[in-house]
Design a protein around this motif. Structure first.
Motif, PDB file in Angstrom:
ATOM      1  N   SER A  41      27.775 -35.175  38.145  1.00 29.47           N
ATOM      2  CA  SER A  41      27.188 -34.937  40.138  1.00 29.47           C
ATOM      3  C   SER A  41      26.975 -36.298  40.666  1.00 29.47           C
ATOM      4  O   SER A  41      27.410 -37.146  41.451  1.00 29.47           O
ATOM      5  N   ASP A  42      26.284 -37.295  40.151  1.00 26.41           N
ATOM      6  CA  ASP A  42      26.080 -38.733  40.007  1.00 26.41           C
ATOM      7  C   ASP A  42      26.400 -39.477  38.458  1.00 26.41           C
ATOM      8  O   ASP A  42      26.870 -38.931  37.767  1.00 26.41           O
ATOM      9  N   TRP A  43      26.944 -40.974  38.347  1.00 22.73           N
ATOM     10  CA  TRP A  43      27.129 -41.769  36.989  1.00 22.73           C
ATOM     11  C   TRP A  43      25.758 -41.714  36.710  1.00 22.73           C
ATOM     12  O   TRP A  43      25.840 -41.652  35.582  1.00 22.73           O
ATOM     13  N   ILE A  44      24.941 -42.096  36.633  1.00 28.47           N
ATOM     14  CA  ILE A  44      23.568 -41.960  36.282  1.00 28.47           C
ATOM     15  C   ILE A  44      23.486 -40.736  35.617  1.00 28.47           C
ATOM     16  O   ILE A  44      21.578 -40.711  34.331  1.00 28.47           O
ATOM     17  N   HIS A  45      23.968 -39.346  35.500  1.00 28.94           N
ATOM     18  CA  HIS A  45      23.276 -38.792  34.491  1.00 28.94           C
ATOM     19  C   HIS A  45      24.451 -38.493  33.322  1.00 28.94           C
ATOM     20  O   HIS A  45      23.994 -37.356  32.732  1.00 28.94           O
ATOM     21  N   TYR A  74      30.302 -47.202  38.895  1.00 26.49           N
ATOM     22  CA  TYR A  74      28.955 -47.389  40.669  1.00 26.49           C
ATOM     23  C   TYR A  74      29.030 -49.389  40.616  1.00 26.49           C
ATOM     24  O   TYR A  74      29.284 -49.173  42.007  1.00 26.49           O
ATOM     25  N   SER A  75      29.217 -50.163  39.573  1.00 27.42           N
ATOM     26  CA  SER A  75      29.021 -51.675  40.199  1.00 27.42           C
ATOM     27  C   SER A  75      30.167 -51.624  40.460  1.00 27.42           C
ATOM     28  O   SER A  75      30.258 -53.105  41.154  1.00 27.42           O
ATOM     29  N   VAL A  79      37.824 -45.215  38.980  1.00 24.79           N
ATOM     30  CA  VAL A  79      36.172 -45.892  40.248  1.00 24.79           C
ATOM     31  C   VAL A  79      37.388 -45.939  41.703  1.00 24.79           C
ATOM     32  O   VAL A  79      38.581 -45.681  41.830  1.00 24.79           O
ATOM     33  N   ARG A  80      36.581 -45.619  42.700  1.00 20.05           N
ATOM     34  CA  ARG A  80      36.962 -44.806  43.811  1.00 20.05           C
ATOM     35  C   ARG A  80      37.814 -46.083  45.034  1.00 20.05           C
ATOM     36  O   ARG A  80      37.109 -46.945  44.714  1.00 20.05           O
TER      37      ARG A  80
END
Length: 488
Positions: free
Chosen positions: A276-280, A289-290, A471-472
């Motif tokens: 659901s998010d990169w950090i998981h 993300y960066s 990457v979006r």
């Protein structure tokens, strides 16, 4: 009060702006001078434009300067804040890409593991250059606040070899506390008291009190498993809580790469992470993300500049430690936080030379750490494994000893769970050759590494990882932000 704060790596635009506005939330700091420095003239001018807009809109006397001349920025500075990423996203991409060829799947790769160790090799020579300049041109007794990863390695090098008064700062403890307060139903985090101790990114909530009532393991496990979001996003973290008895500060993705058990096989990775998010736990999640964040900022800079014309609101001051430390040192308003410093008796069952993250109080006399803390044995064992890797990595970065660097990587918990010694030796050769321009201490070792690579028969594979996302584009990011606004 009038003194000078130098920010190295100020081109990290969003973070620099946060630190800047936090510090200006302190009324006594209106007359402070901020000296920004970065290798990128373009990024410097962008962040200076934003901060100038903040100062102008709020009618402050604050002075902001920007220069690529680091020594000029450091001259006369009382505080130096570092948020540098040596090698930028180009080197970071190699930290993720090359280990994947050897089966090592990292989510972040900036603390230990193969990527974090090479990141430290790039950073440490530069950190020592910072320390040399601080000792020569900054205000006598200047304090160095390091935000850059790998936190423990950078701070270790600055204290042990740079001989500068250094503290390492991170926000993992605060974020973990926010989660715990939420799952326990606290109205605000102020209802939660805690002692958190360990090493950076492996810090443990060893004592929790909600409105004075002690919270045990069973209650905390039940609260996390009942939470509709965290029960899915933090599966690995909850499993560690069940087995170790205490909750880790680090996100699901970060924690997964410091341990040898959860990312060793592709099928295990997908079992324990959440996309659901990169950090998981996403493969190369922080790199994606960066990259998206950089692309977004460069495209939408006028929007960032416009949004800077807003009043500084002390009620929105962040929980980043820097402004609170400066306030305590300068005004004697006491601040309690969790800081990265040399152990020296702070944690009884960790090595004394290690950099630990543990509670301390700040006042005009400095940062005063609580000592005599003993970690649960499983937490200490996990930390010691990482400390041994950190120590070898720092010594390798100082000496330019490629054999010691290979031994450091070999002893990394996740690397050791996935790769053979022969694979590690070749992988390190490949990473050192690919990143040679940022690794001056290994200049003499590069020709031999190239020669070994030309003769190697160890097979590798081009692998995106178990859970990689592309990457979006800017258009995709715009569409997502629009959809989020409409949903709200």
């Amino acid at each position: 009060m009038s003194f000078k704060i130098a920010i190295i790596g100020a081109g990290s635009v969003g973070f620099t702006k946060k630190l800047f506005t936090d510090i200006l939330c302190v009324p006594e700091f209106r007359d402070v001078e901020f000296a920004l420095t970065d290798l990128s003239e373009r990024n410097l001018q962008m962040i200076k434009s934003i901060l100038d807009r903040v100062v102008e809109f709020n009618r402050l006397p604050t002075k902001v300067t920007a220069t690529t001349d680091r020594r000029a920025a450091l001259e006369g500075a009382r505080y130096i804040i570092s948020c540098v990423r040596v090698g930028g996203l180009e080197a970071y991409a190699d930290d993720i890409r090359i280990p994947l060829k050897y089966g090592i799947d990292q989510c972040v790769g900036d603390t230990i593991c193969a990527g974090g160790i090479l990141y430290g090799q790039r950073n440490i020579p530069v950190i020592l250059d910072f320390c040399k300049d601080i000792l020569e041109v900054a205000e006598p007794g200047a304090k160095f606040l390091n935000y850059a990863n790998p936190m423990a390695m950078n701070t270790w090098a600055a204290i042990e070899y740079g001989r500068v008064d250094t503290v390492g700062l991170c926000h993992g403890v605060q974020h973990g506390a926010d989660q715990i307060a939420e799952v326990l139903g606290a109205k605000s985090r102020t209802e939660l008291d805690y002692v958190c101790s360990g090493i950076n990114h492996q810090t443990w909530f060893i004592d929790l009190r909600l409105n004075g009532r002690k919270i045990g393991q069973d209650e905390l496990v039940a609260a996390f498993e009942a939470h509709p979001v965290y029960s899915q996003q933090e599966k690995l973290r909850i499993d560690v809580l069940k087995r170790f008895g205490v909750y880790s500060t680090e996100s699901n993705g970060h924690l997964s790469e410091y341990l040898p058990w959860y990312r060793k096989r592709p099928d295990e990775i997908t079992r324990w992470i959440d996309m659901s998010d990169w950090i998981h736990g996403e493969t190369g999640g922080y790199l994606r993300y960066s990259t998206e964040t950089r692309n977004w900022f460069e495209t939408e800079f006028p929007q960032f500049l416009e949004s800077a014309a807003r009043p500084i609101d002390p009620a929105k001051r962040s929980n980043e430690h820097a402004s609170h430390i400066l306030e305590a040192l300068e005004t004697n308003r006491v601040y309690r936080g969790h800081f990265n410093v040399k152990n020296n008796g702070i944690i009884t069952n960790l090595p004394q030379d290690a950099i630990v993250e543990s509670p301390g109080f700040v006042d005009r006399f400095g940062i005063n750490m609580a000592s005599g803390i003993t970690l649960p044995e499983a937490c200490a064992a996990t930390c010691i494994s990482s400390i041994n890797v950190q120590r070898m990595s720092v010594h390798a970065a100082i000496s330019g000893d490629i054999d010691l660097l290979k031994l450091a990587v070999l002893h990394d918990p996740l690397v050791g769970a996935v790769s053979t010694p022969e694979e590690v030796w070749q992988m390190v050769d490949e990473m050192v050759v690919a990143q040679a321009r940022w690794l001056p201490q290994y200049a003499d070792a590069v020709p031999a590494a190239k020669e070994r690579l030309s003769k190697s028969r160890i097979k590798t594979r081009e692998w995106a990882g178990a859970a990689r996302r592309d990457v979006r584009s800017i258009e995709e990011l715009r569409a997502e932000k629009t959809a989020l606004k409409q949903a709200v």
